[in-house]
Design a protein around this motif. Sequence first.
Motif, PDB file in Angstrom:
ATOM      1  N   TRP A 380      30.228   2.337  13.847  1.00  0.00           N
ATOM      2  CA  TRP A 380      31.481   2.251  14.391  1.00  0.00           C
ATOM      3  C   TRP A 380      31.797   3.613  14.843  1.00  0.00           C
ATOM      4  O   TRP A 380      32.498   4.041  15.766  1.00  0.00           O
ATOM      5  N   SER A 381      32.143   4.765  13.679  1.00  0.00           N
ATOM      6  CA  SER A 381      32.898   5.944  13.990  1.00  0.00           C
ATOM      7  C   SER A 381      31.914   6.715  14.917  1.00  0.00           C
ATOM      8  O   SER A 381      32.393   7.599  15.577  1.00  0.00           O
ATOM      9  N   LEU A 382      30.644   6.698  14.723  1.00  0.00           N
ATOM     10  CA  LEU A 382      29.628   7.316  15.637  1.00  0.00           C
ATOM     11  C   LEU A 382      29.765   6.859  16.964  1.00  0.00           C
ATOM     12  O   LEU A 382      29.628   7.640  18.017  1.00  0.00           O
ATOM     13  N   ALA A 383      29.961   5.548  17.264  1.00  0.00           N
ATOM     14  CA  ALA A 383      30.206   5.138  18.557  1.00  0.00           C
ATOM     15  C   ALA A 383      31.258   5.565  19.205  1.00  0.00           C
ATOM     16  O   ALA A 383      31.584   5.833  20.363  1.00  0.00           O
ATOM     17  N   LYS A 384      32.417   5.765  18.190  1.00  0.00           N
ATOM     18  CA  LYS A 384      33.668   6.252  18.825  1.00  0.00           C
ATOM     19  C   LYS A 384      33.434   7.546  19.490  1.00  0.00           C
ATOM     20  O   LYS A 384      34.082   8.015  20.474  1.00  0.00           O
ATOM     21  N   LYS A 385      32.697   8.636  18.590  1.00  0.00           N
ATOM     22  CA  LYS A 385      32.448   9.686  19.009  1.00  0.00           C
ATOM     23  C   LYS A 385      31.952   9.811  20.156  1.00  0.00           C
ATOM     24  O   LYS A 385      32.136  10.673  21.150  1.00  0.00           O
ATOM     25  N   ILE A 386      30.678   9.017  20.506  1.00  0.00           N
ATOM     26  CA  ILE A 386      30.020   8.774  21.544  1.00  0.00           C
ATOM     27  C   ILE A 386      30.869   8.825  22.822  1.00  0.00           C
ATOM     28  O   ILE A 386      30.953   9.479  23.881  1.00  0.00           O
ATOM     29  N   LYS A 387      31.842   7.561  22.652  1.00  0.00           N
ATOM     30  CA  LYS A 387      32.820   7.550  23.896  1.00  0.00           C
ATOM     31  C   LYS A 387      33.736   8.800  24.101  1.00  0.00           C
ATOM     32  O   LYS A 387      33.950   9.028  25.458  1.00  0.00           O
ATOM     33  N   ARG A 388      34.391   9.391  23.183  1.00  0.00           N
ATOM     34  CA  ARG A 388      35.275  10.411  23.288  1.00  0.00           C
ATOM     35  C   ARG A 388      34.544  11.415  24.015  1.00  0.00           C
ATOM     36  O   ARG A 388      34.868  12.076  25.115  1.00  0.00           O
ATOM     37  N   ASP A 389      33.107  12.015  23.554  1.00  0.00           N
ATOM     38  CA  ASP A 389      32.449  12.875  24.145  1.00  0.00           C
ATOM     39  C   ASP A 389      32.090  12.632  25.939  1.00  0.00           C
ATOM     40  O   ASP A 389      32.290  13.428  26.530  1.00  0.00           O
ATOM     41  N   ALA A 390      31.876  11.338  26.040  1.00  0.00           N
ATOM     42  CA  ALA A 390      31.313  10.902  27.367  1.00  0.00           C
ATOM     43  C   ALA A 390      32.588  10.810  28.298  1.00  0.00           C
ATOM     44  O   ALA A 390      32.510  11.200  29.516  1.00  0.00           O
ATOM     45  N   MET A 391      33.782  10.304  27.749  1.00  0.00           N
ATOM     46  CA  MET A 391      34.965  10.356  28.439  1.00  0.00           C
ATOM     47  C   MET A 391      35.501  11.771  28.746  1.00  0.00           C
ATOM     48  O   MET A 391      35.953  12.186  29.950  1.00  0.00           O
ATOM     49  N   ARG A 392      35.069  12.648  27.890  1.00  0.00           N
ATOM     50  CA  ARG A 392      35.568  14.062  27.946  1.00  0.00           C
ATOM     51  C   ARG A 392      34.592  14.846  29.288  1.00  0.00           C
ATOM     52  O   ARG A 392      35.162  15.374  29.970  1.00  0.00           O
ATOM     53  N   GLU A 393      33.490  14.546  29.321  1.00  0.00           N
ATOM     54  CA  GLU A 393      32.582  14.584  30.207  1.00  0.00           C
ATOM     55  C   GLU A 393      33.036  14.320  31.681  1.00  0.00           C
ATOM     56  O   GLU A 393      32.842  15.037  32.540  1.00  0.00           O
ATOM     57  N   VAL A 394      33.487  13.162  31.730  1.00  0.00           N
ATOM     58  CA  VAL A 394      33.918  12.478  32.835  1.00  0.00           C
ATOM     59  C   VAL A 394      35.024  13.365  33.348  1.00  0.00           C
ATOM     60  O   VAL A 394      35.317  13.370  34.591  1.00  0.00           O
ATOM     61  N   ALA A 395      36.159  13.377  32.639  1.00  0.00           N
ATOM     62  CA  ALA A 395      37.269  14.259  32.750  1.00  0.00           C
ATOM     63  C   ALA A 395      37.174  15.553  33.312  1.00  0.00           C
ATOM     64  O   ALA A 395      37.869  16.125  34.194  1.00  0.00           O
ATOM     65  N   ALA A 396      35.957  16.195  32.766  1.00  0.00           N
ATOM     66  CA  ALA A 396      35.784  17.541  33.074  1.00  0.00           C
ATOM     67  C   ALA A 396      35.109  17.475  34.497  1.00  0.00           C
ATOM     68  O   ALA A 396      35.190  18.516  35.255  1.00  0.00           O
TER      69      ALA A 396
END
Length: 396
Positions: A380-396
Amino acid sequence: MYLPSPSDRSRDLADRVERFVRDVVAPYEGDARCTPHGPTAELVDELRAQARAAGLMTPHILEDGSHLTQRETAAVLLRSGLSPLGPVAVNTMAPDEGNMFLIGKIGTPAQKQRFLAPLVAGTARSAFFMTEPASEGGAGSDPSMLQTTAVRDGADWVINGRKMFITGAEGASVGIVMARTGSGERAQSTMFLVDLPHPAVRTERVLDTIDSSMPGGHALVVIDHLRVPADQVLGAVDEGFIYAQVRLSPARLSHCMRWLGAATRAHEIATAYATRRKAFGKLLIDHEGVGFMLADNLIDLQQSALMIDWCAGVLDTGSQATVESSMAKVAVSDALFRVADRCVQVMGGSGVSRDSIVEQVFREVRAFRIYDGPTEVHKWSLAKKIKRDAMREVAA
């Protein structure tokens, strides 16, 4: 199945630890002093006296107080784990190994002299008081749910609460108590060093659990108006959650190291059985159903070794390796359970008998999939990191 020894000093230590565990410690595995709640204090003292005589007490901490690197430690702790009693004998067991690491990192010189030195010498044991009863809404996998409180009273702190599954509390001389400080939704926590036994720290009962390798077992503990002087705060006030991560990442990996040793030994025993025992006119190993299980073991053991070495290397860069240790903990605990399960299956009736340690390794590794964070919490913690990283990529 061995992790690489990255230096001459760790190679020598690992070889010496292995010889000691195989030749001296393993014969104690059938000793009546190995109880459902771990080896007795008498047996611990006897084993440690022999380790001390062999110059192998706390081998991962050197005479000058320095610590082996994590990659070096991995090579040594794996060998100590070749018997469930090995980490107890040479003082690389949980929770002491993790507690020594934490006190060594953030303790004051006076705290190190008073609390750390006896642990390193192997003359004292310790306990880490964090987990709380789930039935009372206490902290488990989510430390932010911490219910135990610490309140200032003059120059002291007064601690109240209940703790659950506290490994080694019975017989411990040193305690690290994690308690909530402040108030509100974002209340912080603080760690306190405590002398044990203490009349304000009472064991309600020692729980009957699936595992049985750790001295003192796992206790339900009541802390009732425990008064702790300010100079026994470990680190800074309100920084307990941060320090928990300092401790938990390497401690998770240390579990992986030790249980890789145990699973390796179980695989050795199962292999010896399969190459001696015959059924239907041929050796068990010549039946694909058995031979393929042992082949799968070899793959899981090697992958576990590589995962441990990778995570240890990340820790050695100075990183907290929170993500890497979660990945390693999930991968290794699940893989080693598969190994232990196959060993039981290969050995049939002998695998569920306590005539060998295979049955115990199976129980211990099953518990490891929950201790130090269940597999699902880490994912679950790793999935949250995956989401954060993906959202950061989208925002960039």
